[in-house]
Write a protein that holds these residues in place. Structure first.
Motif, PDB file in Angstrom:
ATOM      1  N   PRO A   1     144.777  22.143  84.793  1.00  0.00           N
ATOM      2  CA  PRO A   1     143.434  21.847  84.300  1.00  0.00           C
ATOM      3  C   PRO A   1     142.541  23.074  84.258  1.00  0.00           C
ATOM      4  N   GLY A   2     141.654  23.106  83.271  1.00  0.00           N
ATOM      5  CA  GLY A   2     140.659  24.160  83.158  1.00  0.00           C
ATOM      6  C   GLY A   2     139.273  23.559  83.050  1.00  0.00           C
ATOM      7  N   PHE A   3     138.249  24.385  83.274  1.00  0.00           N
ATOM      8  CA  PHE A   3     136.860  23.929  83.204  1.00  0.00           C
ATOM      9  C   PHE A   3     136.005  25.072  82.676  1.00  0.00           C
ATOM     10  N   ASN A   4     135.218  24.801  81.639  1.00  0.00           N
ATOM     11  CA  ASN A   4     134.412  25.841  81.009  1.00  0.00           C
ATOM     12  C   ASN A   4     132.928  25.745  81.342  1.00  0.00           C
ATOM     13  N   GLY A   5     132.590  24.960  82.375  1.00  0.00           N
ATOM     14  CA  GLY A   5     131.199  24.765  82.750  1.00  0.00           C
ATOM     15  C   GLY A   5     130.590  23.522  82.135  1.00  0.00           C
ATOM     16  N   GLU A   6     131.284  22.942  81.154  1.00  0.00           N
ATOM     17  CA  GLU A   6     130.790  21.738  80.497  1.00  0.00           C
ATOM     18  C   GLU A   6     131.786  20.591  80.545  1.00  0.00           C
ATOM     19  N   LYS A   7     133.052  20.884  80.366  1.00  0.00           N
ATOM     20  CA  LYS A   7     134.046  19.813  80.364  1.00  0.00           C
ATOM     21  C   LYS A   7     135.393  20.318  80.877  1.00  0.00           C
TER      22      LYS A   7
END
Length: 273
Positions: A69-75
């Motif tokens: 999983p990754g997260f870009n600060g929004e989703k």
């Protein structure tokens, strides 16, 4: 032979320590032991929102796909880290099957899209990622991994496309017209042609960008030419992607038989995330 083998290949998610140890052994064959993922790390990924798919032929692990999983600060989204295939089973379509299964698994887990990187000058990867899978690119990453000394990357900056792949089924028009302008032109009709006539001022809705059909052969024979292709295509892709175009396909065109041609499109396209 190819069709029969593919029918016999089964794909499933991997969970046990023993299975993940098999993955690491295969990574060592595909790349090297130093580039393989320790089992304690892959197990942590499996237990925390990621997954590893294994492709088996006659109970032998012949390929795998590793996502976290990754997260870009929004989703939250899914990062496709690596896909490895045993050298004896390459170019049989197993990579495409793994990616399709990855998309299904990601969708079932609630992920909306998947991202990964690849070298835009590696046309085998480009054909799978864009032409077959229907993913798109809106970001160019210059020298993202720094200088590397492995066989594929030694001596040249590690520029990459950041791929975006919607987990929902998408239909894309493949229609093109012969009047699409070229943002650069190969300087001859052979593989070792230089990139020439760079144009960073086009405003057409669709643009073509040619790349060599066998970049590794150019690297092996003429490293300076390979670096030239990296630099010139990097300028083109960075310019147009920053200005709103997306890379939507990789095609063959009769006018450049030794090259592939990327299609860049601007505006609302079917595959935008």
């Amino acid at each position: 032979m190819k069709a029969n083998l593919l029918k016999s290949v089964t794909i499933r998610t991997l969970h046990s320590v023993e299975e993940l140890e098999e993955v690491r052994r295969l990574e060592t064959i595909v790349w090297s032991f130093d580039d393989s993922v320790p089992v304690n790390q892959s197990m942590a990924v499996v237990k925390n929102g990621g997954f590893i798919l294994g492709a088996f032929y006659q109970d032998r692990l012949i390929a795998f796909q590793y996502s976290f999983p990754g997260f870009n600060g929004e989703k939250v989204y899914l990062v496709s880290q690596s896909l490895g295939i045993h050298p004896d089973y390459r170019r049989l379509g197993i990579g495409e099957r793994l990616k399709i299964e990855q998309r299904k698994t990601a969708s079932n887990m609630g992920y909306d899209f998947i991202t990964w990187t690849y070298d835009p000058l590696e046309t085998v990867n480009g054909t799978l990622n864009l032409h077959k899978l229907g993913a798109v690119v809106s970001t160019y990453l210059p020298n993202v991994y720094g200088l590397m000394d492995d066989n594929l990357n030694a001596g040249i900056p590690t520029d990459r496309f950041l791929v975006e792949w919607d987990t929902n089924e998408m239909k894309r028009s493949t229609e093109t017209t012969p009047t699409i302008p070229y943002a650069l032109i190969p300087g001859g009709d052979n593989l070792f042609s230089k990139p020439e006539k760079l144009d960073l001022s086009l405003n057409a809705s669709k643009i073509f960008v040619p790349v060599p059909g066998n970049f590794q052969e150019i690297k092996k024979c003429d490293l300076s030419l390979a670096i030239d292709w990296r630099e010139q295509t990097g300028l083109v892709f960075s310019n147009y992607l920053k200005r709103g175009w997306k890379v939507t396909d990789l095609l063959k065109r009769e006018e450049y038989p030794h090259h592939y041609v990327y299609l860049l499109e601007k505006g609302d396209q079917n595959n935008e995330n």
